[in-house]
Scaffold this motif. Structure first.
Motif, mmCIF file in Angstrom:
data_model
loop_
_atom_site.group_PDB
_atom_site.id
_atom_site.type_symbol
_atom_site.label_atom_id
_atom_site.label_comp_id
_atom_site.label_asym_id
_atom_site.label_seq_id
_atom_site.Cartn_x
_atom_site.Cartn_y
_atom_site.Cartn_z
ATOM 1 N N THR A 130 0.750 -1.274 -0.056
ATOM 2 C CA THR A 130 0.016 0.057 -0.074
ATOM 3 C C THR A 130 0.938 1.158 0.105
ATOM 4 O O THR A 130 1.882 1.233 0.706
ATOM 5 C CB THR A 130 -0.928 0.197 1.104
ATOM 6 O OG1 THR A 130 -1.720 1.313 1.149
ATOM 7 C CG2 THR A 130 -0.255 -0.235 2.391
ATOM 8 N N PRO A 131 0.517 2.283 -0.546
ATOM 9 C CA PRO A 131 1.201 3.573 -0.875
ATOM 10 C C PRO A 131 0.882 4.425 0.485
ATOM 11 O O PRO A 131 1.774 5.285 0.720
ATOM 12 C CB PRO A 131 0.949 4.204 -2.076
ATOM 13 C CG PRO A 131 -0.675 3.753 -2.378
ATOM 14 C CD PRO A 131 -0.619 2.250 -1.649
ATOM 15 N N ALA A 132 -0.044 4.084 1.159
ATOM 16 C CA ALA A 132 -0.277 4.707 2.421
ATOM 17 C C ALA A 132 0.765 4.480 3.528
ATOM 18 O O ALA A 132 0.998 5.126 4.552
ATOM 19 C CB ALA A 132 -1.523 4.189 2.888
ATOM 20 N N ALA A 133 1.442 3.392 3.169
ATOM 21 C CA ALA A 133 2.628 2.807 4.318
ATOM 22 C C ALA A 133 3.820 4.188 4.178
ATOM 23 O O ALA A 133 4.515 4.296 5.000
ATOM 24 C CB ALA A 133 3.288 1.464 3.784
ATOM 25 N N ILE A 134 3.726 4.664 3.117
ATOM 26 C CA ILE A 134 4.897 5.704 2.854
ATOM 27 C C ILE A 134 4.726 6.868 3.911
ATOM 28 O O ILE A 134 5.630 7.136 4.588
ATOM 29 C CB ILE A 134 5.092 6.294 1.491
ATOM 30 C CG1 ILE A 134 5.367 5.155 0.705
ATOM 31 C CG2 ILE A 134 6.280 7.367 1.256
ATOM 32 C CD1 ILE A 134 5.303 5.779 -1.047
ATOM 33 N N PRO A 135 3.761 7.507 3.935
ATOM 34 C CA PRO A 135 3.256 8.657 4.838
ATOM 35 C C PRO A 135 3.019 8.030 6.289
ATOM 36 O O PRO A 135 3.557 8.589 7.410
ATOM 37 C CB PRO A 135 2.209 9.518 4.545
ATOM 38 C CG PRO A 135 1.347 8.382 3.610
ATOM 39 C CD PRO A 135 2.514 7.641 2.862
ATOM 40 N N GLY A 136 2.709 6.976 6.516
ATOM 41 C CA GLY A 136 2.333 6.253 7.752
ATOM 42 C C GLY A 136 3.785 5.841 8.410
ATOM 43 O O GLY A 136 3.679 6.093 9.521
ATOM 44 N N LEU A 137 4.595 5.323 7.863
ATOM 45 C CA LEU A 137 5.837 4.721 8.433
ATOM 46 C C LEU A 137 6.515 6.205 8.630
ATOM 47 O O LEU A 137 7.283 6.084 9.696
ATOM 48 C CB LEU A 137 6.540 3.906 7.299
ATOM 49 C CG LEU A 137 6.106 2.799 6.945
ATOM 50 C CD1 LEU A 137 6.610 1.744 5.847
ATOM 51 C CD2 LEU A 137 6.206 1.788 8.265
ATOM 52 N N THR A 138 6.584 7.138 7.628
ATOM 53 C CA THR A 138 7.426 8.219 8.037
ATOM 54 C C THR A 138 7.043 8.994 9.124
ATOM 55 O O THR A 138 7.542 9.468 10.257
ATOM 56 C CB THR A 138 7.192 9.159 6.844
ATOM 57 O OG1 THR A 138 7.616 8.459 5.807
ATOM 58 C CG2 THR A 138 8.136 10.447 7.186
ATOM 59 N N LEU A 139 5.465 9.070 9.524
ATOM 60 C CA LEU A 139 4.820 9.725 10.716
ATOM 61 C C LEU A 139 5.178 8.949 11.940
ATOM 62 O O LEU A 139 5.508 9.478 12.884
ATOM 63 C CB LEU A 139 3.305 9.849 10.339
ATOM 64 C CG LEU A 139 2.626 10.589 11.495
ATOM 65 C CD1 LEU A 139 2.921 12.071 11.836
ATOM 66 C CD2 LEU A 139 1.056 10.757 11.198
ATOM 67 N N GLY A 140 4.953 7.702 11.703
ATOM 68 C CA GLY A 140 5.301 6.584 13.040
ATOM 69 C C GLY A 140 6.680 6.789 13.306
ATOM 70 O O GLY A 140 6.785 6.829 14.537
ATOM 71 N N CYS A 141 7.538 7.012 12.474
ATOM 72 C CA CYS A 141 9.118 7.052 12.970
ATOM 73 C C CYS A 141 9.324 8.451 13.383
ATOM 74 O O CYS A 141 9.994 8.580 14.547
ATOM 75 C CB CYS A 141 9.869 7.054 11.648
ATOM 76 S SG CYS A 141 11.436 6.965 12.014
ATOM 77 N N ALA A 142 8.485 9.665 13.154
ATOM 78 C CA ALA A 142 8.717 10.631 13.830
ATOM 79 C C ALA A 142 7.961 10.861 15.315
ATOM 80 O O ALA A 142 8.773 11.479 16.214
ATOM 81 C CB ALA A 142 8.174 11.983 12.717
ATOM 82 N N ILE A 143 7.042 10.234 15.230
ATOM 83 C CA ILE A 143 6.174 10.153 16.588
ATOM 84 C C ILE A 143 7.001 9.333 17.561
ATOM 85 O O ILE A 143 7.440 9.886 18.835
ATOM 86 C CB ILE A 143 5.000 9.695 16.380
ATOM 87 C CG1 ILE A 143 3.961 10.410 15.708
ATOM 88 C CG2 ILE A 143 4.446 8.974 17.878
ATOM 89 C CD1 ILE A 143 2.645 9.663 15.394
ATOM 90 N N ALA A 144 7.664 8.256 17.119
ATOM 91 C CA ALA A 144 8.682 7.401 17.934
ATOM 92 C C ALA A 144 9.865 8.229 18.275
ATOM 93 O O ALA A 144 10.066 8.356 19.536
ATOM 94 C CB ALA A 144 8.992 6.169 17.393
ATOM 95 N N ASN A 145 10.377 8.821 17.428
ATOM 96 C CA ASN A 145 11.787 9.724 17.872
ATOM 97 C C ASN A 145 11.365 10.779 18.677
ATOM 98 O O ASN A 145 12.371 11.148 19.461
ATOM 99 C CB ASN A 145 12.342 10.259 16.548
ATOM 100 C CG ASN A 145 12.902 8.732 15.730
ATOM 101 O OD1 ASN A 145 13.091 7.825 16.411
ATOM 102 N ND2 ASN A 145 13.319 9.143 14.679
ATOM 103 N N VAL A 146 9.961 11.556 18.619
ATOM 104 C CA VAL A 146 9.968 12.567 19.351
ATOM 105 C C VAL A 146 9.604 11.977 20.805
ATOM 106 O O VAL A 146 10.193 12.470 21.776
ATOM 107 C CB VAL A 146 8.659 13.482 18.998
ATOM 108 C CG1 VAL A 146 8.043 14.143 20.210
ATOM 109 C CG2 VAL A 146 8.848 14.067 17.685
ATOM 110 N N ALA A 147 8.898 10.880 21.014
ATOM 111 C CA ALA A 147 8.622 10.224 22.162
ATOM 112 C C ALA A 147 10.159 9.956 22.853
ATOM 113 O O ALA A 147 10.292 9.907 24.115
ATOM 114 C CB ALA A 147 7.973 8.870 21.857
#
Length: 192
Positions: A50-67
């Motif tokens: 799914t192409p939705a994985a591109i923004p999803g993974l990017t946002l998930g990584c940013a959230i995890a790194n902010v946490a």
């Protein structure tokens, strides 16, 4: 933009962030640091379906790194990981999506992106949180950026490759056996 696309991206982001934080809580620093086995990176295999994985993974990584900034106290230096770690995840997921017709090659995208980008800022981040030598060596971080980059290139690459091919590829193979994913792949015209 379809609401299902946004919903999928959101679910993927939440899953990636949660998996990364669980890794940190139960496996110590394996989600961050000089030697990484970020189990959540296996989810990059979702970019094969799914192409939705591109923004999803990017946002998930940013959230995890902010946490991680909050949990580990890296402060402003942690923003390096938020920006460049998320960039590596974005580029890896994008490559995976573009090369999805060749899954084993596609999964090399996250390996290459993380192995090339993460070690470029890792020495600064590590020195900021108290690492003053390259792990397992007596080589000082101060003034030895090329050695630290090489160390990070190898260790991040090996860790990412292990996750992508030992966990990510079987995840992808399992998903392609589900009726839902088969239907999605058929609708996209990429039925394999």
């Amino acid at each position: 933009m379809k609401s299902t696309y946004i919903a999928r991206a959101g679910v993927i982001a939440a899953t990636y962030a949660a998996c990364t934080l669980v890794t940190m809580l139960f496996l110590g620093n394996l989600a961050w640091g000089p030697i990484q086995f970020r189990i959540s990176e296996a989810l990059c295999a979702l970019a094969l379906v799914t192409p939705a994985a591109i923004p999803g993974l990017t946002l998930g990584c940013a959230i995890a790194n902010v946490a991680n900034i909050v949990l580990s106290g890296t402060g402003a230096l942690g923003l390096l990981d938020v920006v460049f770690g998320s960039l590596a995840t974005f580029l890896g997921a994008l490559f995976t999506w573009k090369m999805r017709s060749h899954p084993l090659v596609a999964l090399a995208g996250p390996v290459l992106a993380n192995a090339l980008i993460v070690p470029a800022y890792l020495p600064i981040l590590l020195a900021g949180v108290g690492f003053y030598t390259i792990p397992f060596t007596s080589i000082a971080l101060d003034g030895s950026w090329p050695l630290m980059y090489l160390f990070g290139l190898v260790t991040t690459g090996i860790g990412e490759a292990t996750i992508m091919y030992v966990l990510g590829y079987p995840l992808y193979r399992s998903l392609t056996k589900s009726a839902f994913i088969k239907r999605e792949l058929a609708e996209m015209g990429t039925n394999r």
